[in-house]
Design a protein around this motif. Structure first.
Motif, mmCIF file in Angstrom:
data_model
loop_
_atom_site.group_PDB
_atom_site.id
_atom_site.type_symbol
_atom_site.label_atom_id
_atom_site.label_comp_id
_atom_site.label_asym_id
_atom_site.label_seq_id
_atom_site.Cartn_x
_atom_site.Cartn_y
_atom_site.Cartn_z
ATOM 1 N N ARG A 207 0.865 -1.181 0.000
ATOM 2 C CA ARG A 207 0.000 0.000 0.000
ATOM 3 C C ARG A 207 0.904 1.235 0.000
ATOM 4 N NH1 ARG A 207 -3.412 2.786 4.663
ATOM 5 N NH2 ARG A 207 -4.632 4.176 3.362
ATOM 6 N N LEU A 208 1.421 1.581 -1.163
ATOM 7 C CA LEU A 208 2.353 2.703 -1.288
ATOM 8 C C LEU A 208 1.643 4.042 -1.464
ATOM 9 C CD1 LEU A 208 5.027 1.155 -3.691
ATOM 10 C CD2 LEU A 208 5.053 1.230 -1.187
ATOM 11 N N ASP A 209 0.391 3.985 -1.914
ATOM 12 C CA ASP A 209 -0.361 5.202 -2.222
ATOM 13 C C ASP A 209 -1.441 5.398 -1.164
ATOM 14 O OD1 ASP A 209 0.538 5.509 -5.311
ATOM 15 O OD2 ASP A 209 0.193 3.412 -4.806
ATOM 16 N N ARG A 210 -1.619 6.635 -0.714
ATOM 17 C CA ARG A 210 -2.611 6.916 0.325
ATOM 18 C C ARG A 210 -2.936 8.397 0.352
ATOM 19 N NH1 ARG A 210 -1.025 4.390 5.094
ATOM 20 N NH2 ARG A 210 0.601 3.279 3.987
ATOM 21 N N ALA A 211 -3.950 8.719 1.141
ATOM 22 C CA ALA A 211 -4.297 10.113 1.407
ATOM 23 C C ALA A 211 -4.279 10.307 2.917
ATOM 24 C CB ALA A 211 -5.679 10.446 0.846
ATOM 25 N N VAL A 212 -3.684 11.411 3.340
ATOM 26 C CA VAL A 212 -3.645 11.771 4.755
ATOM 27 C C VAL A 212 -4.104 13.221 4.868
ATOM 28 C CG1 VAL A 212 -1.824 10.123 5.386
ATOM 29 C CG2 VAL A 212 -1.183 12.403 4.607
ATOM 30 N N CYS A 213 -4.626 13.592 6.007
ATOM 31 C CA CYS A 213 -5.114 14.970 6.166
ATOM 32 C C CYS A 213 -5.001 15.379 7.625
ATOM 33 C CB CYS A 213 -6.564 15.085 5.697
ATOM 34 S SG CYS A 213 -7.743 14.126 6.671
ATOM 35 N N ASN A 214 -5.078 16.684 7.852
ATOM 36 C CA ASN A 214 -5.101 17.144 9.244
ATOM 37 C C ASN A 214 -6.552 17.191 9.732
ATOM 38 O OD1 ASN A 214 -6.093 19.551 8.128
ATOM 39 N ND2 ASN A 214 -4.278 20.758 8.617
ATOM 40 N N VAL A 215 -6.723 17.410 11.027
ATOM 41 C CA VAL A 215 -8.054 17.390 11.627
ATOM 42 C C VAL A 215 -8.941 18.480 11.029
ATOM 43 C CG1 VAL A 215 -9.329 17.704 13.789
ATOM 44 C CG2 VAL A 215 -7.260 16.308 13.761
ATOM 45 N N ALA A 216 -8.352 19.628 10.700
ATOM 46 C CA ALA A 216 -9.136 20.730 10.131
ATOM 47 C C ALA A 216 -9.715 20.344 8.773
ATOM 48 C CB ALA A 216 -8.270 21.989 10.008
ATOM 49 N N TRP A 217 -8.939 19.622 7.947
ATOM 50 C CA TRP A 217 -9.464 19.194 6.647
ATOM 51 C C TRP A 217 -10.558 18.155 6.845
ATOM 52 C CZ3 TRP A 217 -10.468 15.324 3.210
ATOM 53 C CH2 TRP A 217 -10.648 15.707 1.875
ATOM 54 N N GLN A 218 -10.338 17.253 7.792
ATOM 55 C CA GLN A 218 -11.338 16.220 8.078
ATOM 56 C C GLN A 218 -12.645 16.841 8.578
ATOM 57 O OE1 GLN A 218 -10.596 13.403 11.364
ATOM 58 N NE2 GLN A 218 -10.708 11.815 9.793
ATOM 59 N N ALA A 219 -12.526 17.908 9.382
ATOM 60 C CA ALA A 219 -13.721 18.600 9.870
ATOM 61 C C ALA A 219 -14.427 19.337 8.738
ATOM 62 C CB ALA A 219 -13.340 19.567 10.989
#
Length: 200
Positions: free
Chosen positions: A121-133
């Motif tokens: 699983r080399l590809d992914r998306a990550v975000c900070n809490v503000a983006w998730q909110a």
């Protein structure tokens, strides 16, 4: 009715490009990553993300090919390096980025080497809490590949159409590290709402 998104470059690096997205009243930063397959060169993009983490004040989404995995369960065949995974995790933690997970296929990269199938699983998306909110219904799908040895990611911000209006409350452990966590929970608990989730 859809809004037109205005993009403007925020930062660039040989292994990543970041841009600000202005979409109606929503403003956020998106970083697209292609981390170098060579481990020593990949250190440069980790340093770049670290530096960006200190500058980005808006909701932040980072996605792409990180050429690294976080867990031994994210690979089949080949060797798992705890040291490299720990370094990747440290970068994500320092930048306050949460893995968004993914629906669909478990791995995003496959290779057949002399009859042995390697998958990671080399590809992914990550975000900070503000983006998730800002996009609480967002999720990632790992799609089927056609020509590449990588499977494409599809990020959906609106959420699944099949989901009902009543979503279960999900607690993110990273919330507990926020300096105002206890105060926010205490205030939400004291409001005249039936549950803590509704109070938030």
């Amino acid at each position: 009715m859809s809004c037109v998104a205005i993009l403007s470059e925020f930062a660039s690096h040989p292994q990543a490009i970041s841009f600000t997205v202005a979409e109606g009243s929503k403003n956020w930063v998106c970083t697209v990553v292609y981390a170098n397959p060579q481990m020593d060169l990949r250190q440069q993009v980790w340093a770049h993300l670290w530096e960006l983490g200190g500058r980005v004040t808006l909701p932040w989404l980072v996605l792409g090919d990180f050429n690294e995995i976080l867990l031994s369960t994210e690979c089949r065949g080949g060797r798992f390096s705890m040291a490299r995974a720990s370094q990747f995790l440290e970068v994500l933690n320092e930048c306050n980025l949460l893995d968004m997970g993914a629906k669909g296929l478990r791995f995003t990269w496959y290779r057949n080497q002399r009859g042995v199938v390697l998958a990671k699983r080399l590809d992914r998306a990550v975000c900070n809490v503000a983006w998730q909110a800002m996009f609480p219904e967002a999720y990632v799908e790992n799609l089927c590949r056609v020509y590449s040895d990588h499977y494409p990611l599809l990020l959906r911000r609106e959420g699944s159409r099949e989901k009902s209006q009543d979503r279960p409350f999900r607690f993110q452990a990273a919330w507990a590290t926020h300096r105002d966590f206890e105060q926010i929970v205490r205030e939400a608990w004291c409001r005249s709402t039936p549950t803590l989730a509704n109070g938030l």
